[in-house]
Write an enzyme that holds these catalytic residues in place. Structure first.
Site, PDB file in Angstrom:
ATOM      1  N   GLY A  15       0.878  -1.353   0.055  1.00 57.92           N
ATOM      2  CA  GLY A  15       0.207   0.119   0.124  1.00 57.92           C
ATOM      3  C   GLY A  15       1.242   1.407   0.193  1.00 57.92           C
ATOM      4  CG  ASN A  16       4.997   1.215   1.787  1.00 55.82           C
ATOM      5  OD1 ASN A  16       4.865   0.281   0.948  1.00 55.82           O
ATOM      6  ND2 ASN A  16       6.173   0.990   2.124  1.00 55.82           N
ATOM      7  CE  LYS A 136      -6.912  -6.722   1.243  1.00 53.95           C
ATOM      8  NZ  LYS A 136      -5.403  -7.149   0.815  1.00 53.95           N
ATOM      9  CE  LYS A 222       0.880  -6.494  -2.414  1.00 55.44           C
ATOM     10  NZ  LYS A 222       0.826  -6.534  -0.349  1.00 55.44           N
ATOM     11  CE  LYS A 284       2.447  -7.204   3.752  1.00 57.13           C
ATOM     12  NZ  LYS A 284       2.594  -6.721   2.617  1.00 57.13           N
TER      13      LYS A 284
END
Ligand code: ADP
Ligand code: MG
Length: 322
Positions: A15-16, A136, A222, A284
């Site tokens: 997101g960053n 989510k 993602k 992740k």
């Protein structure tokens, strides 16, 4: 197992890469952040690697669905798979342009055929248990319990408490198993293109009888979708860039400890001990473990601002085969 390409890296942006915590999320913020991410990608291209770039879309798919909800009396709202497709165009455009312009600035445009963002579908299963348990987080944070109650009643949205504070809408996030456009991405990479792919985890589709595809109301994670693509491409390296400098055990506690180099099996043990929450570090870590166990040479997780070092293996958390 697919043979691994030591010259191919898949970089997944968090997101960053578009909106940092301090940003309001203006177009200027989006461009500035995209150029920061592009600088890292271009350094890797300069080193001679071919690069596929993926990215998340949690905030943006939520924003689009809020826009649609607020205008629904004038313009019919579209479904979540279509909202996801919109974010691929939005964010794919930003990244493709930022990478291309940075290549030009650094006199490296001749190294690649060009930069392209592909509209990308990702297959999920119709009988995935995730359909019945939305997890989510998407869109804005709400702090007013009354408003949350009203939105759930009026719009049928499901809300959960975000560990970072407030309430947020949640949607199903089924497990991805195949990238529909993997062959195209592979061909483009082989021909020298930098490819932005699998945006927002890909547009979720379900395979029906005879192979026909139907869009689904979900947002795929993602990181897990990036692993599927990285493995299908036979990428040697898979790197997840986010807003923390690595994977920690006992995160948030005084005795927290950063994992520098860890084997997939060791990390799996920590995963099973519950060190990594489902909405953030969990997928992740799981994606990194899957990639290495599927034959990948190395996976890495680290901060976007140290992206080059994380990719080269000197910073972040490096996940290696047992
Ligand atoms: P992105 O938008 O890049 O996908 P997320 O916000 O989903 O990133 O996940 C990154 C966040 O995970 C970090 O900001 C950090 O606060 C959180 N986190 C949770 N558990 C851990 C952990 N064990 N180690 C490191 N970070 C963690
Ligand atoms: Mg984040």
């Amino acid at each position: 197992m697919v043979e691994r390409d030591r010259n191919l890296v898949l970089v997944a942006l968090g997101g960053n890469a578009f909106q940092s915590r301090e940003d309001r999320g203006t177009s200027e913020d989006y461009w500035r952040n995209a150029y920061v991410a592009a600088k890292t990608i271009v350094k890797v291209i300069k080193d001679g690697y071919r690069v596929a770039v993926t990215h998340g879309n949690g905030p943006q798919v939520g924003i689009i669905s809020e826009w649609m909800e607020n205008l629904k009396n004038r313009i019919p709202p579209q479904t979540l798979d279509i909202a996801g497709a919109m974010t691929q165009g939005w964010l794919g455009y930003l990244l493709a342009q930022a990478i291309q312009n940075t290549l030009i600035e650094e006199n490296l445009a001749g190294r690649v055929r060009g930069v392209v963002a592909v509209v990308n579908r990702v297959a999920v299963r119709e009988d995935d248990p995730a359909w019945l348990n939305p997890t989510k987080f998407i869109g804005s944070w709400y702090t007013d319990a009354g408003e949350v109650e009203r939105l759930s009643r009026e719009k049928g949205w499901v809300f959960k408490k975000d560990p970072r504070g407030g309430w947020r809408r949640v949607v199903p996030s089924p497990n991805p198993y195949k990238n529909v456009e993997a062959e195209v991405v592979k061909t483009l990479l082989r021909e020298g293109w930098v490819v932005v792919a699998s945006g927002g985890g890909g547009i979720p589709v379900v395979e029906k009888h005879g192979g026909k595809l139907v869009g689904a109301e979900a947002v795929i994670d993602k990181d897990l979708a990036s692993e599927v693509l990285a493995t299908e491409l036979g990428a040697g390296y898979f790197v997840i860039l986010t807003d923390v400098d690595g994977v920690y055990v006992n995160f948030g506690r005084e005795d927290r400890r950063k994992l520098n180099t860890v084997t997939a099996s060791e990390l799996e043990e920590y995963y099973e001990q519950g060190h990594f929450p489902p909405g953030s570090m969990g997928p992740k870590v799981l994606a990194g473990i899957r990639f290495v166990k599927n034959g990948g040479l190395r996976a890495a997780i680290g901060h976007l601002y140290e992206g080059y070092e994380v990719i080269k293996g000197t910073k972040g958390t490096q996940i290696v085969p047992d």
